[in-house]
Enzyme design. Structure first.
Site, PDB file in Angstrom:
ATOM      1  N   GLU A 139     -12.533   6.292  15.467  1.00  0.00           N
ATOM      2  CA  GLU A 139     -13.934   6.160  15.849  1.00  0.00           C
ATOM      3  C   GLU A 139     -14.292   4.711  16.165  1.00  0.00           C
ATOM      4  OE1 GLU A 139     -16.671   7.953  13.116  1.00  0.00           O
ATOM      5  OE2 GLU A 139     -15.246   9.531  12.548  1.00  0.00           O
ATOM      6  N   ASP A 186      -2.735  -0.671   0.356  1.00  0.00           N
ATOM      7  CA  ASP A 186      -1.904  -0.919  -0.820  1.00  0.00           C
ATOM      8  C   ASP A 186      -1.282   0.384  -1.321  1.00  0.00           C
ATOM      9  OD1 ASP A 186      -1.142  -2.884  -2.958  1.00  0.00           O
ATOM     10  OD2 ASP A 186      -2.252  -1.479  -4.226  1.00  0.00           O
TER      11      ASP A 186
END
Length: 560
Positions: A274, A218
């Protein structure tokens, strides 16, 4: 309660999600506003269990992922975009167990799950902010943006809130102002502070460990502010007859769009890396810099995977405007991957915004859905878009959006695009809930309910399903490059481009006018054949395409 069950011919036979780490390239992401999708416990508010029960319907559309608007613990001052606990579910939506069940069912159906992350600001009831405001020396004192008053007691500078008034709120405990770009109950997190960054990224890791496939970020361009707190200059140009908010009278050089945001996005991307296969799409608001920021934030494969702006979320409906904005992005960021949207939870639904340009709202919905799904990039589709829903008409007493209440009647707020999803035209409250919903169901939405459209092969819903299947059958429409073609001679409202991938070329032509038009592609072909697409009945003769009004043409190109 009766739920729509998935059809037998659904893609992948409900197989688990693929191992493709680049699944997001060309993905169609279906946005779900949890309050309004499905109520499972009869309190009039949608919830996670309701979403899980309706995922079969979403999967039958042929989309690749869902995006969930906020469901985190929140005082709900801005309906979940004011988060008081980043790592928990608000009880009105269910529990973490409900979220885990949603993830499991979505993955079983072959759907990825992306969630909203509101990193730029938190709730004033978040424990971090409560500690930060307690003194100027506590460990989190600098986790939010604090500043002293000016000598006359006024705010530190001229920055304005998107929701009106100054973006500075006085706090009597610290005897300082704090920054809030939106509601006063939404203080800005100080993402110039490395410790605050670490804490925010830890919350992102929490959901990655829980199995989410990505994030919609957002207000990405609000992440950082000018450390010197310099005042914004006046806007270079403002159409005063159109702007009802003082916010737009400033050139927002210092309260958003800051270069420091890029460094934080690199940290965010390093965390996502990751977890192979996780993806991000950032929201960038409308403005002179929006497409430049979209290009910057998605460049070099070390920041966002994708971003979208509000450039196609406004009232402009013109083939030349569409062409120029697509061309500008392609020029600025040819190696980046965009994400496009025509509607979402913050703007009036596009069928209503562009209603005056077509004779039939259903045909307009089919045309613009097809255009959106044909652009190079990924796509966000907002719930109900596939039904051709128009903006709901609400009485003032039904409004709950603080932004709309304050600006009524010049601006009616965001409630009109957030009303409940109409599932069953014959059920109470359209099958959304047995109780009175938090926002009323628009009676004009009942004829467009899912149960009505599923039985109609000519409906907007049927068109979306068929077009998504058509898109999947042509790799050029998903992964391909794009070449914008010149406009027609004679001024017809035509937008045309080619999509190209490997040895496949698809010509896409859109007549945005309500009257018939003709188009001759500006290249030689030895074989030029129409591809069958539902809802569009056009013809080709001597290399010239004849299009009906509010229609599109798709053709297969084979080179000499």
């Amino acid at each position: 309660m009766t739920f729509i069950m998935p059809s037998k011919d659904m893609k992948n036979g409900f197989a688990s999600i693929s191992s493709d780490e680049n699944w997001w390239r060309g993905a169609v992401i279906y946005q779900i506003y949890p309050r309004s999708f499905q109520d499972s416990n009869g309190d009039g508010i949608g919830d996670l269990a309701g979403i899980t029960a309706r995922l079969g319907y979403v999967a039958t559309l042929g989309v690749d992922a869902i995006w969930l608007s906020p469901f985190f613990a929140s005082p709900q001052k801005d309906f979940g975009y004011d988060i008081s606990d980043y790592c928990d579910v608000d009880p009105m939506f269910g529990s973490l167990d409900d979220f885990d069940a949603l993830i499991a069912e979505a993955h079983r159906l072959g759907l990825r799950v992306m969630i909203d992350q509101v990193l730029s600001h938190a709730s004033s009831q978040h424990p971090w902010f409560i500690e930060s405001r307690s003194s100027r020396t506590n460990p989190k004192a600098d986790w939010f943006v604090w500043a002293d008053m000016q000598p006359d007691g006024s705010p530190p500078n001229n920055w304005l809130s998107v929701f009106g008034g100054s973006s500075w709120q006085w706090d009597s405990t610290r005897r300082q102002y704090y920054l809030h770009n939106f509601l006063a109950e939404q203080p800005d997190v100080n993402l110039l502070n490395p410790e605050a960054q670490d804490a925010i990224l830890d919350t992102v890791r929490f959901w990655l460990e829980r199995g989410v496939d990505g994030f919609r970020l957002d207000t990405t361009n609000f992440y950082c502010h000018d450390a010197r707190l310099r005042s914004n200059p006046p806007a270079d140009f403002v159409e005063k007859s159109k702007e009802i908010e003082p916010y737009h009278y400033q050139n927002h050089l210092f309260d958003k769009n800051r270069p420091e945001t890029v460094d934080f996005l690199r940290r965010f991307r390093a965390l996502l890396n990751e977890y192979p296969g996780s993806a991000s799409v950032g929201e960038i608001g409308y403005g002179p810099q929006s497409l430049d920021l979209m290009a910057e934030y998605t460049s070099n494969n070390d920041k966002l995977n994708m971003a979208y702006t509000f450039d196609f979320l406004g009232d402009e409906y013109d083939a030349d405007i569409f062409r120029k904005r697509i061309a500008r992005f392609e020029e600025k960021a040819a190696g980046s991957w965009p994400c496009w949207a025509f509607s979402n939870h913050d703007v009036s639904r596009h069928v209503s915004r562009w209603h005056e340009h077509a004779d039939d709202d259903g045909q307009l919905a089919k045309l613009m859905g097809s255009l959106l799904l044909s652009l190079r990039g990924s796509v966000c589709c907002y719930e109900g878009e596939e039904l051709g829903l128009a903006e709901a008409e609400l009485a003032y007493e039904d409004l709950v959006d603080p932004y709309g209440i304050r600006l009524w009647p010049e601006f009616k707020g965001r409630d009109g695009c957030r009303t409940p999803m109409p599932w069953d035209s014959k059920a109470d409250h359209a099958g959304f809930s047995p109780a009175r919903p938090w926002l009323p169901v628009d009676s004009n939405h009942l004829p467009l309910a899912v149960n009505r459209q599923e039985a109609d092969p000519t409906s907007v819903l049927s068109h979306y399903r068929a077009f998504l299947a058509f898109r999947r059958a042509h790799p050029a429409m998903i992964k391909g490059d794009i070449e914008l073609l010149p406009a027609s001679v004679g001024g017809e409202p035509i937008l045309a481009f080619r999509r190209m991938y490997a040895d496949e070329e698809v010509l896409c032509v859109f007549n945005l006018g309500r009257w018939p038009a003709r188009y001759k592609p500006p290249f030689d072909v030895s074989t030029f054949s129409a591809l069958e697409v539902p809802s569009f009945r056009n013809s080709v003769s001597d290399g010239v395409i004849s299009l009906e009004g509010t229609s599109a043409f798709f053709g297969k190109i084979e080179r000499k």
